[in-house]
Design a protein around this motif. Structure first.
Motif, PDB file in Angstrom:
ATOM      1  N   LYS A   4       1.591 -10.706   1.464  1.00 39.08           N
ATOM      2  CA  LYS A   4       2.862 -10.499   2.152  1.00 39.08           C
ATOM      3  C   LYS A   4       2.956  -9.066   2.668  1.00 39.08           C
ATOM      4  O   LYS A   4       2.686  -8.119   1.944  1.00 39.08           O
ATOM      5  N   GLU A   5       3.335  -8.919   3.934  1.00 36.29           N
ATOM      6  CA  GLU A   5       3.503  -7.587   4.511  1.00 36.29           C
ATOM      7  C   GLU A   5       4.864  -7.044   4.105  1.00 36.29           C
ATOM      8  O   GLU A   5       5.899  -7.463   4.600  1.00 36.29           O
ATOM      9  N   LEU A   6       4.857  -6.095   3.179  1.00 36.40           N
ATOM     10  CA  LEU A   6       6.113  -5.515   2.722  1.00 36.40           C
ATOM     11  C   LEU A   6       6.615  -4.456   3.700  1.00 36.40           C
ATOM     12  O   LEU A   6       7.815  -4.359   3.975  1.00 36.40           O
ATOM     13  N   PHE A  38       0.656   0.791  11.207  1.00 35.65           N
ATOM     14  CA  PHE A  38      -0.110   0.285  10.060  1.00 35.65           C
ATOM     15  C   PHE A  38       0.794  -0.632   9.240  1.00 35.65           C
ATOM     16  O   PHE A  38       2.015  -0.682   9.438  1.00 35.65           O
ATOM     17  N   THR A  39       0.194  -1.359   8.321  1.00 36.50           N
ATOM     18  CA  THR A  39       0.943  -2.251   7.431  1.00 36.50           C
ATOM     19  C   THR A  39       0.575  -1.961   5.984  1.00 36.50           C
ATOM     20  O   THR A  39      -0.512  -1.449   5.694  1.00 36.50           O
ATOM     21  N   VAL A  40       1.493  -2.278   5.090  1.00 38.47           N
ATOM     22  CA  VAL A  40       1.255  -2.160   3.653  1.00 38.47           C
ATOM     23  C   VAL A  40       1.665  -3.483   3.023  1.00 38.47           C
ATOM     24  O   VAL A  40       2.792  -3.955   3.224  1.00 38.47           O
ATOM     25  N   HIS A  41       0.741  -4.093   2.289  1.00 36.06           N
ATOM     26  CA  HIS A  41       1.022  -5.390   1.657  1.00 36.06           C
ATOM     27  C   HIS A  41       1.637  -5.190   0.279  1.00 36.06           C
ATOM     28  O   HIS A  41       1.412  -4.174  -0.386  1.00 36.06           O
ATOM     29  N   GLU A  42       2.389  -6.186  -0.123  1.00 36.31           N
ATOM     30  CA  GLU A  42       3.061  -6.132  -1.419  1.00 36.31           C
ATOM     31  C   GLU A  42       2.037  -6.013  -2.549  1.00 36.31           C
ATOM     32  O   GLU A  42       1.037  -6.726  -2.591  1.00 36.31           O
ATOM     33  N   LYS A 176      10.821  -1.684  -4.881  1.00 38.99           N
ATOM     34  CA  LYS A 176       9.644  -2.452  -4.495  1.00 38.99           C
ATOM     35  C   LYS A 176       8.546  -1.530  -3.973  1.00 38.99           C
ATOM     36  O   LYS A 176       7.357  -1.790  -4.166  1.00 38.99           O
ATOM     37  N   LEU A 177       8.954  -0.463  -3.278  1.00 36.17           N
ATOM     38  CA  LEU A 177       8.013   0.477  -2.664  1.00 36.17           C
ATOM     39  C   LEU A 177       8.311   1.891  -3.153  1.00 36.17           C
ATOM     40  O   LEU A 177       9.477   2.301  -3.189  1.00 36.17           O
ATOM     41  N   ILE A 178       7.259   2.629  -3.533  1.00 33.94           N
ATOM     42  CA  ILE A 178       7.406   4.042  -3.888  1.00 33.94           C
ATOM     43  C   ILE A 178       6.457   4.857  -3.020  1.00 33.94           C
ATOM     44  O   ILE A 178       5.258   4.585  -2.969  1.00 33.94           O
ATOM     45  N   VAL A 179       7.010   5.836  -2.324  1.00 30.76           N
ATOM     46  CA  VAL A 179       6.201   6.787  -1.561  1.00 30.76           C
ATOM     47  C   VAL A 179       5.878   7.949  -2.486  1.00 30.76           C
ATOM     48  O   VAL A 179       6.782   8.644  -2.969  1.00 30.76           O
ATOM     49  N   CYS A 180       4.606   8.159  -2.760  1.00 29.23           N
ATOM     50  CA  CYS A 180       4.158   9.255  -3.632  1.00 29.23           C
ATOM     51  C   CYS A 180       3.651  10.385  -2.741  1.00 29.23           C
ATOM     52  O   CYS A 180       2.533  10.328  -2.230  1.00 29.23           O
ATOM     53  N   ASP A 181       4.482  11.390  -2.538  1.00 33.89           N
ATOM     54  CA  ASP A 181       4.154  12.483  -1.632  1.00 33.89           C
ATOM     55  C   ASP A 181       3.491  13.621  -2.406  1.00 33.89           C
ATOM     56  O   ASP A 181       4.176  14.466  -2.990  1.00 33.89           O
ATOM     57  N   LEU A 211       2.794   3.888  -1.269  1.00 34.21           N
ATOM     58  CA  LEU A 211       2.235   4.623  -0.142  1.00 34.21           C
ATOM     59  C   LEU A 211       1.913   5.990  -0.708  1.00 34.21           C
ATOM     60  O   LEU A 211       2.814   6.803  -0.958  1.00 34.21           O
ATOM     61  N   PHE A 212       0.630   6.241  -0.935  1.00 39.08           N
ATOM     62  CA  PHE A 212       0.186   7.414  -1.687  1.00 39.08           C
ATOM     63  C   PHE A 212      -0.327   8.473  -0.712  1.00 39.08           C
ATOM     64  O   PHE A 212      -1.370   8.289  -0.066  1.00 39.08           O
ATOM     65  N   ILE A 213       0.409   9.577  -0.601  1.00 44.45           N
ATOM     66  CA  ILE A 213       0.071  10.647   0.341  1.00 44.45           C
ATOM     67  C   ILE A 213      -0.639  11.756  -0.425  1.00 44.45           C
ATOM     68  O   ILE A 213      -0.107  12.287  -1.410  1.00 44.45           O
ATOM     69  N   SER A 214      -1.838  12.115   0.009  1.00 49.82           N
ATOM     70  CA  SER A 214      -2.613  13.110  -0.733  1.00 49.82           C
ATOM     71  C   SER A 214      -3.684  13.743   0.146  1.00 49.82           C
ATOM     72  O   SER A 214      -4.104  13.168   1.150  1.00 49.82           O
ATOM     73  N   HIS A 215      -4.102  14.955  -0.243  1.00 44.21           N
ATOM     74  CA  HIS A 215      -5.250  15.580   0.398  1.00 44.21           C
ATOM     75  C   HIS A 215      -6.456  15.570  -0.537  1.00 44.21           C
ATOM     76  O   HIS A 215      -7.547  15.989  -0.148  1.00 44.21           O
ATOM     77  N   ASP A 216      -6.261  15.091  -1.761  1.00 40.57           N
ATOM     78  CA  ASP A 216      -7.320  15.074  -2.772  1.00 40.57           C
ATOM     79  C   ASP A 216      -8.028  13.717  -2.718  1.00 40.57           C
ATOM     80  O   ASP A 216      -7.517  12.711  -3.217  1.00 40.57           O
ATOM     81  N   LEU A 217      -9.210  13.699  -2.126  1.00 41.74           N
ATOM     82  CA  LEU A 217      -9.924  12.437  -1.947  1.00 41.74           C
ATOM     83  C   LEU A 217     -10.458  11.872  -3.257  1.00 41.74           C
ATOM     84  O   LEU A 217     -10.687  10.671  -3.370  1.00 41.74           O
TER      85      LEU A 217
END
Length: 352
Positions: A4-6, A38-42, A176-181, A211-217
């Protein structure tokens, strides 16, 4: 994993006006995010990576409407967030939360942990008033703290503990969704591992989407299902974790991956050093925005903006925005090291 596309982001733009002149008119714009989709699935974790200034944090803020996007659509669970008024958006925020990079700056120093968590529950009215004390104690134990910590202030905690409080606040409204900045970038390595394992545990138990935002690969490789690579406000590559890390296609992605440290002193690894500075987002280059630093750039790259596309030799769902992919697909040779703008680690550095 559910298909499912959340979250569905389409043609998202975030421009910040530059004012000038006597009357303060808009003379130009900082194109922080410029037409990305872009899309993010559940239930999955999608990471957004790139250098500082590439637009990854702005993307997260625009999705949550902490900054109002300039253009595009952000569809969350079937609802276009950009069509909602403030009252409707406040209700929607129950399902969309954020963990900020600096846990000290994101917590009110005048509020105890109890007041911080209780405020979130009261605003969204997710827990009856008489049950909030029990819910707060439960949340603190869930993130590895103790119930008695509820009466302390942010300055009485370590950085790792404050980030756990930030996670507890995000979880307090059952999102349902957490953005981790950059949620773990300010933490020690050992604490990073604890917080990441905590996030993965919650995802499994509560079917959370990140949705995980990072510069650390290194961190991204540990936690992600899919990876989005951004450069100067544009998406240059997207694919599942295995495809991105084992078969990167865009020269910028390859340069980023070459910078990952290897904990083995005997391991000889070619390091890619990109020449030149990152262009200004006020006046980005025409065509491919990476062409000013790319070792394989041609005249076409300077004039024509590449679209995200796949190729026959790439895994399903793996896409890149690079004209050079067509040359690889046709079997033409890559440029030699002498003709590239890339210097490898084993080469002699230029004398100044």
């Amino acid at each position: 994993m559910s298909q499912k596309e959340l979250l569905k982001v389409k043609n998202l733009k975030q421009y910040f006006p530059i004012k000038g002149g006597i009357f303060g008119r808009t003379v130009n714009n900082v194109k922080a995010v410029d037409d990305i989709s872009f899309t993010v699935h559940e239930g999955e974790t999608v990471s957004v990576v790139g250098e500082s200034g590439c637009g990854k944090s702005t993307t997260g803020r625009a999705i949550l409407r902490l900054d109002n996007p300039t253009d595009g659509t952000v569809e969350f669970d079937g609802v276009n967030l950009l069509d909602l008024n403030k009252k409707e958006m406040r209700k929607m925020r129950k399902d969309m939360q954020i963990i900020f990079q600096d846990p000290y700056a994101s917590l009110n120093p005048r509020q105890t942990v109890r007041e911080t968590l209780r405020e979130a529950m009261a605003i969204q009215n997710v827990v009856p008033k008489e049950k909030r004390a029990d819910r707060i104690a439960e949340l603190l134990e869930t993130v590895g703290l103790q119930p008695y910590h509820a009466d302390r202030y942010p300055h009485e905690f370590s950085g790792g503990q404050r980030q756990r409080i930030g996670i507890a606040r995000a979880l307090s409204v059952d999102p349902k969704l957490i953005v981790c900045d950059e949620a773990v970038s300010a933490l020690d390595v050992s604490i990073q591992a604890q917080v990441l394992n905590l996030l993965k545990k919650f995802q499994k138990e509560m079917n959370l989407t990140y949705l995980f935002i990072s510069h650390d690969l290194g961190v991204v490789r540990h936690i992600s299902d899919r990876v989005i690579v951004m450069y100067l406000g544009k998406i240059v590559e997207v694919g599942d974790k295995k495809s991105i890390f084992e078969n990167p296609q865009h020269p910028y992605t390859k340069a980023l991956l070459s910078a990952i440290p290897v904990p083995d002193p005997d391991h000889n690894k070619d390091r890619i050093f990109l020449q030149g500075d990152v262009p200004s987002p006020i006046d980005p280059p025409t065509g491919c925005r990476f062409h000013t630093r790319c070792p394989f750039a041609t005249e076409r790259c300077k004039e024509e903006t590449p679209e995200l596309r796949s190729a026959g030799y790439m895994a399903e769902g793996h896409q890149g925005a690079c004209h050079y992919m067509e040359l690889i697909e046709s079997g033409e040779h890559q440029p030699t090291r002498e003709t590239s703008n890339v210097r490898m680690l084993d080469e002699e550095p230029e004398k100044v």
